[in-house]
Structures are given as structure tokens and as C-alpha cells.
Design a protein around this motif. Structure first.
Motif, short mmCIF file in Angstrom:
data_model
loop_
_atom_site.label_atom_id
_atom_site.label_comp_id
_atom_site.label_asym_id
_atom_site.label_seq_id
_atom_site.Cartn_x
_atom_site.Cartn_y
_atom_site.Cartn_z
N LYS A 1 -0.71 6.36 -1.60
CA LYS A 1 -1.35 5.25 -0.90
C LYS A 1 -2.78 5.64 -0.56
CE LYS A 1 2.59 3.16 -0.83
NZ LYS A 1 2.88 2.12 -1.80
N VAL A 2 -3.67 4.65 -0.51
CA VAL A 2 -5.06 4.89 -0.17
C VAL A 2 -5.37 4.11 1.10
CG1 VAL A 2 -7.47 4.64 -0.88
CG2 VAL A 2 -5.73 5.23 -2.57
N VAL A 3 -5.84 4.84 2.11
CA VAL A 3 -6.19 4.24 3.40
C VAL A 3 -7.63 4.60 3.70
CG1 VAL A 3 -5.66 4.13 5.86
CG2 VAL A 3 -3.79 4.46 4.19
N PHE A 4 -8.49 3.60 3.88
CA PHE A 4 -9.86 3.84 4.27
C PHE A 4 -9.93 3.93 5.79
CE2 PHE A 4 -11.95 3.72 0.35
CZ PHE A 4 -13.27 4.04 0.59
N VAL A 5 -10.53 5.00 6.28
CA VAL A 5 -10.79 5.18 7.70
C VAL A 5 -12.31 5.31 7.79
CG1 VAL A 5 -10.36 6.56 9.76
CG2 VAL A 5 -8.58 6.35 8.00
N LYS B 1 5.13 3.52 8.73
CA LYS B 1 5.71 2.42 7.97
C LYS B 1 5.42 2.58 6.47
CE LYS B 1 5.76 -2.58 7.73
NZ LYS B 1 5.22 -3.84 8.27
N LEU B 2 4.21 2.98 6.15
CA LEU B 2 3.77 3.14 4.77
C LEU B 2 4.49 4.30 4.07
CD1 LEU B 2 1.57 1.99 2.79
CD2 LEU B 2 0.09 3.82 3.60
N LEU B 3 4.81 5.35 4.83
CA LEU B 3 5.40 6.55 4.25
C LEU B 3 6.74 6.87 4.92
CD1 LEU B 3 2.16 8.72 4.29
CD2 LEU B 3 3.14 7.52 2.33
N PRO B 4 7.78 6.12 4.57
CA PRO B 4 9.08 6.43 5.16
C PRO B 4 9.56 7.80 4.71
CG PRO B 4 9.32 4.83 3.40
CD PRO B 4 7.84 5.05 3.60
N GLN B 5 10.26 8.48 5.57
CA GLN B 5 10.77 9.81 5.21
C GLN B 5 11.77 9.69 4.08
OE1 GLN B 5 12.20 11.60 8.85
NE2 GLN B 5 10.32 12.75 9.00
N ARG B 6 11.68 10.65 3.15
CA ARG B 6 12.64 10.73 2.05
C ARG B 6 13.65 11.81 2.36
NH1 ARG B 6 7.68 10.83 -1.49
NH2 ARG B 6 7.91 13.06 -1.29
N PRO B 7 14.87 11.66 1.82
CA PRO B 7 15.83 12.76 1.95
C PRO B 7 15.28 14.00 1.29
CG PRO B 7 16.89 10.77 1.13
CD PRO B 7 15.41 10.51 1.13
N HIS C 1 -6.70 18.06 -9.70
CA HIS C 1 -5.59 19.00 -9.81
C HIS C 1 -4.54 18.57 -8.81
CE1 HIS C 1 -9.12 21.23 -11.33
NE2 HIS C 1 -8.25 21.61 -12.24
N PRO C 2 -3.83 17.47 -9.12
CA PRO C 2 -2.96 16.83 -8.14
C PRO C 2 -1.89 17.75 -7.55
CG PRO C 2 -3.15 15.50 -10.12
CD PRO C 2 -3.80 16.81 -10.41
N ARG C 3 -1.69 17.55 -6.28
CA ARG C 3 -0.61 18.18 -5.51
C ARG C 3 0.29 17.05 -5.04
NH1 ARG C 3 -4.62 21.07 -6.50
NH2 ARG C 3 -4.75 23.26 -6.04
N PRO C 4 1.39 17.36 -4.42
CA PRO C 4 2.28 16.30 -3.94
C PRO C 4 1.71 15.63 -2.69
CG PRO C 4 3.15 18.45 -3.35
CD PRO C 4 1.95 18.70 -4.21
N ILE C 5 0.78 14.72 -2.89
CA ILE C 5 0.13 14.00 -1.80
C ILE C 5 0.70 12.59 -1.77
CG2 ILE C 5 -2.06 13.10 -0.92
CD1 ILE C 5 -1.95 16.15 -0.84
N ASP C 6 1.11 12.13 -0.59
CA ASP C 6 1.69 10.80 -0.45
C ASP C 6 0.66 9.75 -0.07
OD1 ASP C 6 4.57 11.46 -0.89
OD2 ASP C 6 4.13 12.81 0.78
N ALA C 7 -0.40 10.15 0.62
CA ALA C 7 -1.46 9.21 1.01
C ALA C 7 -2.78 9.95 1.12
CB ALA C 7 -1.12 8.53 2.33
N VAL C 8 -3.85 9.23 0.79
CA VAL C 8 -5.20 9.76 0.89
C VAL C 8 -5.95 8.90 1.91
CG1 VAL C 8 -7.34 10.28 -0.34
CG2 VAL C 8 -5.13 10.52 -1.51
N LEU C 9 -6.45 9.54 2.96
CA LEU C 9 -7.25 8.87 3.96
C LEU C 9 -8.71 9.17 3.65
CD1 LEU C 9 -4.40 9.15 5.25
CD2 LEU C 9 -5.54 9.14 7.45
N GLY D 1 8.02 13.70 2.42
CA GLY D 1 7.20 12.62 1.93
C GLY D 1 6.12 12.14 2.86
N ARG D 2 5.62 12.98 3.72
CA ARG D 2 4.54 12.59 4.62
C ARG D 2 3.39 13.59 4.51
NH1 ARG D 2 7.85 10.25 9.69
NH2 ARG D 2 8.44 8.31 8.73
#
Length: 136
Positions: free
Chosen positions: A83-87, A117-123, A50-58, A8-9
Motif C-alpha cells: 500500500k502507498v500512503v502519502f504523509v 484497517k489497511l494492514l490486517p494481521q496475517r496468521p 531490492h524489495p523486502r517484505p514491505i506491506d506499506a510505504v509511507l 504483515g505490518r
């Protein structure tokens, strides 16, 4: 890198400056994230349509062929859990529906701590996909 995709990261980094993109991607990968990159608005648009398994977009704001803010509706529509993070290097206040804003030049450690913190690891069994990323 494969294990990051199952925990999940997974990040999509959208940055038009090749040097910034390569540096940030390398630092994020070194920290344990799986990173795919897009160097333009149109390249990011392909990923998001064409979505892939993305957890966050920077996202960077100025992408040469478009603006990062224009990609937010695509992220929200096709990847509602991402999640969406602007850099960005912009000095003006950013009033957008994003999960966080980081200024270029700020400490990378702060961005990294926030992403953990935003993307905690999933089992392993809770991964969004058993497959890793494929380029469009």
C-alpha cells in the motif's frame, strides 16, 4: 519487533526531515509496526529496487533529492501488494495513485487507525517472508 515482520505490518517510512522521521517511526513502532526508514529519494530507491517484505510505504512528497511521487512507480512495480500512503505537508490537492493521503499535523490516531484497517494481521504461516528486514 520481529513479530511485526511475521504478521504483515511492515512499513517503509520515507521522510527527509530527521526529526519527523524519528518521531513517526518511534510512534509506529510503539503501536506494533516494524518500521524501516529512508531519509532521501535515493535511499528509498535502493529499498524499492531490492524489495523486502514491505506491506506499506509511507511517503513524504519533498525529499530534498527528489519527490515522493517519483517513487510510486517503483513501489507498484517491485512491490505490487504494498500500500502507498502519502504523509505530506503540501496544501495542494494530491491526485496520485495512492491508497491514502494524510496531512502532516493531522491526528496521528487517524493515521494509526487507517493503517490497522489497511494492514490486517496475517496468521504466522501467511507471512510474506520468514526473515526480517535487512538494510540495503
Amino acid at each position: 519487533m520481529e513479530t511485526s515482520w511475521t504478521f504483515g505490518r511492515c512499513l517503509l517510512l520515507v521522510e527527509d526531515d530527521p526529526s519527523n522521521r524519528m518521531t513517526l517511526a518511534a510512534l509506529l513502532e510503539e503501536a506494533g509496526f516494524a518500521v524501516v526508514t529512508a531519509g532521501s529519494y535515493s535511499e528509498a530507491e535502493k529499498w524499492l529496487n531490492h524489495p523486502r517484505p514491505i506491506d506499506a510505504v509511507l511517503l513524504d512528497q519533498s525529499l530534498g533529492d527528489g519527490f515522493g511521487t517519483g517513487l510510486i512507480p517503483l513501489v507498484r512495480h517491485h512491490m505490487p501488494g504494498a500500500k502507498v500512503v502519502f504523509v505530506t505537508g503540501a496544501d495542494s490537492a494530491i491526485d496520485m495513485p495512492v491508497d491514502a493521503v494524510f496531512r502532516k499535523g493531522d491526528h496521528f490516531e487517524a493515521l494509526l487507525a487507517f493503517l490497522f484497517k489497511l494492514l490486517p494481521q496475517r496468521p504466522l504461516g501467511m507471512s510474506s517472508s520468514a526473515q526480517g528486514p535487512r538494510r540495503p
